[in-house]
Scaffold this active site. Structure first.
Site, PDB file in Angstrom:
ATOM      1  N   ARG A 129      -0.366  -9.322  13.376  1.00 42.33           N
ATOM      2  CA  ARG A 129      -0.941  -8.273  12.522  1.00 42.33           C
ATOM      3  C   ARG A 129      -1.876  -8.874  11.471  1.00 42.33           C
ATOM      4  O   ARG A 129      -2.882  -8.279  11.105  1.00 42.33           O
ATOM      5  CB  ARG A 129       0.176  -7.458  11.852  1.00 42.33           C
ATOM      6  CG  ARG A 129       0.809  -6.442  12.811  1.00 42.33           C
ATOM      7  CD  ARG A 129       2.238  -6.109  12.449  1.00 42.33           C
ATOM      8  NE  ARG A 129       2.400  -5.422  11.193  1.00 42.33           N
ATOM      9  CZ  ARG A 129       3.538  -5.381  10.506  1.00 42.33           C
ATOM     10  NH1 ARG A 129       4.623  -5.991  10.953  1.00 42.33           N
ATOM     11  NH2 ARG A 129       3.607  -4.733   9.375  1.00 42.33           N
ATOM     12  N   LYS A 186       0.833  -1.210   0.000  1.00 46.00           N
ATOM     13  CA  LYS A 186       0.000   0.000   0.000  1.00 46.00           C
ATOM     14  C   LYS A 186       0.867   1.259   0.000  1.00 46.00           C
ATOM     15  O   LYS A 186       0.618   2.191  -0.751  1.00 46.00           O
ATOM     16  CB  LYS A 186      -0.919   0.036   1.237  1.00 46.00           C
ATOM     17  CG  LYS A 186      -1.834  -1.179   1.368  1.00 46.00           C
ATOM     18  CD  LYS A 186      -2.748  -1.054   2.581  1.00 46.00           C
ATOM     19  CE  LYS A 186      -2.033  -1.094   3.908  1.00 46.00           C
ATOM     20  NZ  LYS A 186      -1.510  -2.400   4.305  1.00 46.00           N
ATOM     21  N   ARG A 194       7.784 -11.198   2.459  1.00 48.38           N
ATOM     22  CA  ARG A 194       8.066  -9.783   2.179  1.00 48.38           C
ATOM     23  C   ARG A 194       8.496  -9.042   3.442  1.00 48.38           C
ATOM     24  O   ARG A 194       9.387  -8.195   3.402  1.00 48.38           O
ATOM     25  CB  ARG A 194       6.810  -9.091   1.643  1.00 48.38           C
ATOM     26  CG  ARG A 194       6.501  -9.428   0.209  1.00 48.38           C
ATOM     27  CD  ARG A 194       5.336  -8.560  -0.237  1.00 48.38           C
ATOM     28  NE  ARG A 194       4.941  -8.846  -1.599  1.00 48.38           N
ATOM     29  CZ  ARG A 194       3.966  -8.203  -2.219  1.00 48.38           C
ATOM     30  NH1 ARG A 194       3.280  -7.265  -1.593  1.00 48.38           N
ATOM     31  NH2 ARG A 194       3.663  -8.512  -3.459  1.00 48.38           N
ATOM     32  N   ARG A 242      -9.054   0.989   9.270  1.00 49.07           N
ATOM     33  CA  ARG A 242      -8.714  -0.407   9.577  1.00 49.07           C
ATOM     34  C   ARG A 242      -9.821  -1.105  10.349  1.00 49.07           C
ATOM     35  O   ARG A 242      -9.689  -2.293  10.635  1.00 49.07           O
ATOM     36  CB  ARG A 242      -7.449  -0.444  10.425  1.00 49.07           C
ATOM     37  CG  ARG A 242      -6.170  -0.772   9.674  1.00 49.07           C
ATOM     38  CD  ARG A 242      -5.054  -0.648  10.686  1.00 49.07           C
ATOM     39  NE  ARG A 242      -3.887  -1.412  10.414  1.00 49.07           N
ATOM     40  CZ  ARG A 242      -2.821  -0.969   9.748  1.00 49.07           C
ATOM     41  NH1 ARG A 242      -2.833   0.231   9.222  1.00 49.07           N
ATOM     42  NH2 ARG A 242      -1.766  -1.720   9.611  1.00 49.07           N
ATOM     43  N   ARG A 278      11.872  -1.282  12.063  1.00 45.61           N
ATOM     44  CA  ARG A 278      10.479  -1.382  12.502  1.00 45.61           C
ATOM     45  C   ARG A 278      10.332  -2.538  13.468  1.00 45.61           C
ATOM     46  O   ARG A 278      10.465  -3.704  13.103  1.00 45.61           O
ATOM     47  CB  ARG A 278       9.552  -1.580  11.296  1.00 45.61           C
ATOM     48  CG  ARG A 278       9.009  -0.266  10.767  1.00 45.61           C
ATOM     49  CD  ARG A 278       7.980  -0.468   9.710  1.00 45.61           C
ATOM     50  NE  ARG A 278       6.735  -1.045  10.213  1.00 45.61           N
ATOM     51  CZ  ARG A 278       5.613  -1.080   9.525  1.00 45.61           C
ATOM     52  NH1 ARG A 278       5.577  -0.560   8.313  1.00 45.61           N
ATOM     53  NH2 ARG A 278       4.531  -1.622  10.026  1.00 45.61           N
TER      54      ARG A 278
HETATM   55  P1  ADP Z   1       1.388  -2.359   7.975  1.00 50.17           P
HETATM   56  O1  ADP Z   1       2.731  -2.549   7.363  1.00 50.17           O
HETATM   57  O2  ADP Z   1       1.008  -3.440   8.928  1.00 50.17           O
HETATM   58  O3  ADP Z   1       0.328  -2.030   6.990  1.00 50.17           O
HETATM   59  P2  ADP Z   1       1.248   0.287   9.171  1.00 50.17           P
HETATM   60  O4  ADP Z   1       2.517   1.004   8.960  1.00 50.17           O
HETATM   61  O5  ADP Z   1       0.055   0.720   8.390  1.00 50.17           O
HETATM   62  O6  ADP Z   1       1.563  -1.231   8.992  1.00 50.17           O
HETATM   63  O7  ADP Z   1       0.849   0.324  10.733  1.00 50.17           O
HETATM   64  C1  ADP Z   1       1.724  -0.123  11.747  1.00 50.17           C
HETATM   65  C2  ADP Z   1       0.969  -0.216  13.072  1.00 50.17           C
HETATM   66  O8  ADP Z   1       0.426   1.084  13.400  1.00 50.17           O
HETATM   67  C3  ADP Z   1      -0.237  -1.139  13.069  1.00 50.17           C
HETATM   68  O9  ADP Z   1       0.106  -2.477  13.315  1.00 50.17           O
HETATM   69  C4  ADP Z   1      -1.071  -0.518  14.207  1.00 50.17           C
HETATM   70  O10 ADP Z   1      -0.578  -0.839  15.481  1.00 50.17           O
HETATM   71  C5  ADP Z   1      -0.854   0.965  14.003  1.00 50.17           C
HETATM   72  N1  ADP Z   1      -1.863   1.544  13.085  1.00 50.17           N
HETATM   73  C6  ADP Z   1      -1.628   2.114  11.868  1.00 50.17           C
HETATM   74  N2  ADP Z   1      -2.760   2.548  11.311  1.00 50.17           N
HETATM   75  C7  ADP Z   1      -3.752   2.224  12.173  1.00 50.17           C
HETATM   76  C8  ADP Z   1      -5.168   2.370  12.165  1.00 50.17           C
HETATM   77  N3  ADP Z   1      -5.799   2.949  11.131  1.00 50.17           N
HETATM   78  N4  ADP Z   1      -5.873   1.923  13.233  1.00 50.17           N
HETATM   79  C9  ADP Z   1      -5.265   1.363  14.277  1.00 50.17           C
HETATM   80  N5  ADP Z   1      -3.942   1.166  14.358  1.00 50.17           N
HETATM   81  C10 ADP Z   1      -3.195   1.592  13.323  1.00 50.17           C
END
Ligand code: ADP
Length: 200
Positions: free
Chosen positions: A146, A13, A123, A88, A135
């Site tokens: 996740r 994404k 990945r 989400r 990270r």
């Molecule tokens: P991913 O690579 O899993 O898509 P993101 O960078 O989007 O990861 O998000 C990392 C973490 O940040 C998530 O696992 C969650 O803890 C938190 N997070 C991000 N966006 C949201 C959201 N919209 N609602 C709740 N938690 C979020």
């Protein structure tokens, strides 16, 4: 135009949102990036969210909805945004609809990047190696958490947007340029269907 890039962790994404940002006048709004910036800056919000993020759980809806509400007030969002990692949960999606409606706007379309779970694990392991483990949540154990959270809380949104007639899916396992091309085709289709000016 307001678009959502939808998909599991590691689906690509962020990569595709950046390409859309560069090619169209759309701002990338990644709640993950915003939360990580808050953690790195050591803000109260960051302190509150760090442990939750590291565990692979979702931070509370009101936190991310608050961040997005504030961000949407900035002038650069007037042209439209690509939401990446938000919404989400169904609660977040409803809050987003309300926020946009108050500005006379709406979500114009949702593009799902479809990727199998086994590929995602590979990945994330690779991303962890490439970034030198920056990270804390990019490890196989947290990723599994996740993914569970994605399937339980986030995947139901597919139905929410499908019922609204807004969902299109593309193959997220194709090479990056091909995924971009497929997204482009979806955007063109929406433009031709009268959805507005998606393609510059
Ligand atoms: P991913 O690579 O899993 O898509 P993101 O960078 O989007 O990861 O998000 C990392 C973490 O940040 C998530 O696992 C969650 O803890 C938190 N997070 C991000 N966006 C949201 C959201 N919209 N609602 C709740 N938690 C979020």
């Amino acid at each position: 135009m307001n678009l959502i890039l939808f998909g599991p962790p590691g689906a690509g994404k962020g990569t595709q949102a950046k390409i859309l940002q560069d090619e169209h006048a759309l701002v990338q709004l990644s709640t993950g990036d915003m939360l990580r910036a808050a953690v790195a800056a050591g803000t109260e919000l960051g302190k509150k969210c760090k442990a939750i993020m590291d565990s692979g759980d979702l931070v509370p809806d009101e936190v991310v909805v608050g961040i997005i509400a504030e961000r949407l007030e900035k002038p650069d969002c007037a042209q439209g945004a690509v939401f990446d990692g938000f919404p989400r949960t169904v609660g977040q999606a409803q809050a987003l609809d309300t926020m946009l409606a108050s500005k006379g706007k709406k979500i114009d379309g949702v593009v799902e990047l479809k990727v199998n779970d086994e590929i995602l694990v590979g990945r994330i392991v690779q991303r962890n190696q490439e970034t030198g483990g920056t990270r804390a949540d990019d490890n196989p154990e947290t990723l599994r958490k996740r993914l569970v959270v994605y399937h339980q809380n986030t995947a139901p949104l597919l139905d929410f947007y499908a019922k609204a007639g807004k969902l299109k899916s593309v193959d997220g396992m194709a090479p990056i340029p091909q995924v971009s091309q497929e997204i482009q085709t979806v955007l063109k289709g929406w433009t031709e269907a009268g959805g507005g000016r998606f393609v510059r």
